[in-house]
Design an enzyme around this catalytic site. Structure first.
Site, PDB file in Angstrom:
ATOM      1  N   ILE A  53      -5.869  26.483 -16.877  1.00  0.00           N
ATOM      2  CA  ILE A  53      -7.209  26.216 -16.364  1.00  0.00           C
ATOM      3  C   ILE A  53      -7.056  25.843 -14.897  1.00  0.00           C
ATOM      4  CG2 ILE A  53      -8.245  25.562 -18.570  1.00  0.00           C
ATOM      5  CD1 ILE A  53      -8.017  22.644 -17.817  1.00  0.00           C
ATOM      6  N   ASP A  54      -8.088  26.115 -14.122  1.00  0.00           N
ATOM      7  CA  ASP A  54      -8.033  25.870 -12.681  1.00  0.00           C
ATOM      8  C   ASP A  54      -7.693  24.423 -12.368  1.00  0.00           C
ATOM      9  OD1 ASP A  54      -8.812  28.461 -12.258  1.00  0.00           O
ATOM     10  OD2 ASP A  54     -10.898  27.979 -11.781  1.00  0.00           O
ATOM     11  N   ARG A  55      -7.097  24.241 -11.216  1.00  0.00           N
ATOM     12  CA  ARG A  55      -6.782  22.889 -10.736  1.00  0.00           C
ATOM     13  C   ARG A  55      -8.024  21.994 -10.753  1.00  0.00           C
ATOM     14  NH1 ARG A  55      -4.100  21.517  -4.798  1.00  0.00           N
ATOM     15  NH2 ARG A  55      -3.919  19.266  -5.078  1.00  0.00           N
ATOM     16  N   THR A  57     -10.784  22.325 -12.478  1.00  0.00           N
ATOM     17  CA  THR A  57     -11.459  22.235 -13.770  1.00  0.00           C
ATOM     18  C   THR A  57     -10.836  21.114 -14.595  1.00  0.00           C
ATOM     19  OG1 THR A  57     -11.862  24.622 -13.744  1.00  0.00           O
ATOM     20  CG2 THR A  57     -12.082  23.513 -15.860  1.00  0.00           C
ATOM     21  N   ARG A 154     -16.650  30.846 -12.853  1.00  0.00           N
ATOM     22  CA  ARG A 154     -17.045  30.583 -11.474  1.00  0.00           C
ATOM     23  C   ARG A 154     -17.681  31.820 -10.841  1.00  0.00           C
ATOM     24  NH1 ARG A 154     -11.599  27.893  -9.078  1.00  0.00           N
ATOM     25  NH2 ARG A 154     -12.862  27.830  -7.190  1.00  0.00           N
TER      26      ARG A 154
END
Length: 225
Positions: A53-55, A57, A154
Site C-alpha cells: 500500500i502507498d506510503r 495510505t 487515487r
C-alpha cells in the site's frame, strides 16, 4: 510500536500509519523508518510483505512468516481473490453509488483494465469559502477495487473529479493547501480498512479490519461525522 491486528503461525497484519514506507526504497531516500524493519524488530521474527500500500495510505498491511505462504498470498492478490475495502475523504459531493470502469496506463505505456465500485457514506458542507465557491464540500466514501493497479483509487477518484484529500500527485492543490494552512493536515485521507481471503494453509475464511488512524479521525470530526 506498530498495531498488530491479525496474527497466526503463517501471517501477521498491522494497521500501518500514514506516511510509513513498507520497505526501503531508492525513490524515498528521506525515509529512515520502514514497516518491514519495525515489525521484524518488534516481534523478533523475519517477515515479508505479501502486498503493497502507498506510503501515504494508512491501514491493513499483511506480511507472511515464510516463503510458501508469501507466494500463495501474492498469487491470491494478483488473481483478485482478496476482497479489499478502503475509506477515503474526497472533494465534493459524490453520487450515492458509482462504478468507475477506467483503464489505467502503466509506466511502459500499456493500458490495463481497472475497476472500482464505491458507496458514499457521508457528506459534509463546511462554511469555508474556496476559490469561487462560498462553501467547501466533502464526501466519505467506501471504495472496493476489484483490480489492483498502481495508485488505482487515487487515479480513479481524480478521473471523476472527486480527488482524495491530501493526494499530492493526483489530487487538488487548492484543497491540499487549504487543509495544510487551515488545519495543519497533510495526510492523504485514504485508509485500507478491510481484507477478506481464504487462508492459504488452513483454508479458513479470514477477515481483517483496521480502525482509522488519528489523522483521519481528526478530519472526520472536522466534518461533523
Amino acid at each position: 510500536m506498530l498495531e498488530i491486528i491479525y496474527r497466526d503461525g503463517h501471517l501477521i497484519a498491522i494497521n500501518k500509519p500514514h506516511g510509513l514506507l513498507v520497505h526501503r526504497s531508492s525513490i524515498a531516500a528521506d525515509a529512515s523508518e520502514f514497516a518491514l524493519q519495525l515489525l521484524r524488530d518488534q516481534i523478533g521474527q523475519k517477515v515479508n510483505p505479501v502486498h503493497r500500500i502507498d506510503r501515504k495510505t494508512g491501514g491493513i498491511l499483511l506480511f507472511a512468516f515464510n516463503k510458501p505462504v508469501e507466494i500463495a498470498m501474492q498469487q491470491a492478490f494478483m488473481e483478485n481473490q482478496v476482497h479489499k475495502k478502503y475509506l477515503a475523504i474526497v472533494r465534493g459531493h459524490t453520487p450515492d453509488t458509482e462504478d468507475i470502469d477506467y483503464a489505467l496506463r502503466k509506466e511502459n505505456g500499456t493500458l490495463q483494465d481497472a475497476f472500482t465500485a464505491y458507496t458514499t457514506l457521508k457528506r459534509a458542507e463546511l462554511d469555508v469559502p474556496l476559490g469561487a465557491h462560498p462553501t467547501s464540500r466533502y464526501s466519505l466514501v467506501e471504495a472496493i477495487p476489484t483490480t489492483g493497479r498502481m495508485h488505482q483509487l487515487r487515479k480513479h477518484f481524480s478521473h471523476i473529479f472527486h480527488p482524495i484529500i491530501g493526494d499530492r500527485t493526483h489530487g487538488c492543490n487548492k484543497q491540499n493547501k487549504l487543509f495544510k494552512e487551515k488545519w495543519e493536515m497533510e495526510t492523504m485521507l485514504l485508509h485500507a480498512s478491510y481484507l477478506n481471503f481464504i487462508h492459504p494453509i488452513t483454508q479458513e475464511n479470514v477477515t481483517i479490519q483496521a480502525t482509522l488512524q488519528p489523522e483521519f479521525t481528526r478530519v472526520m470530526q472536522l466534518m461533523g461525522w
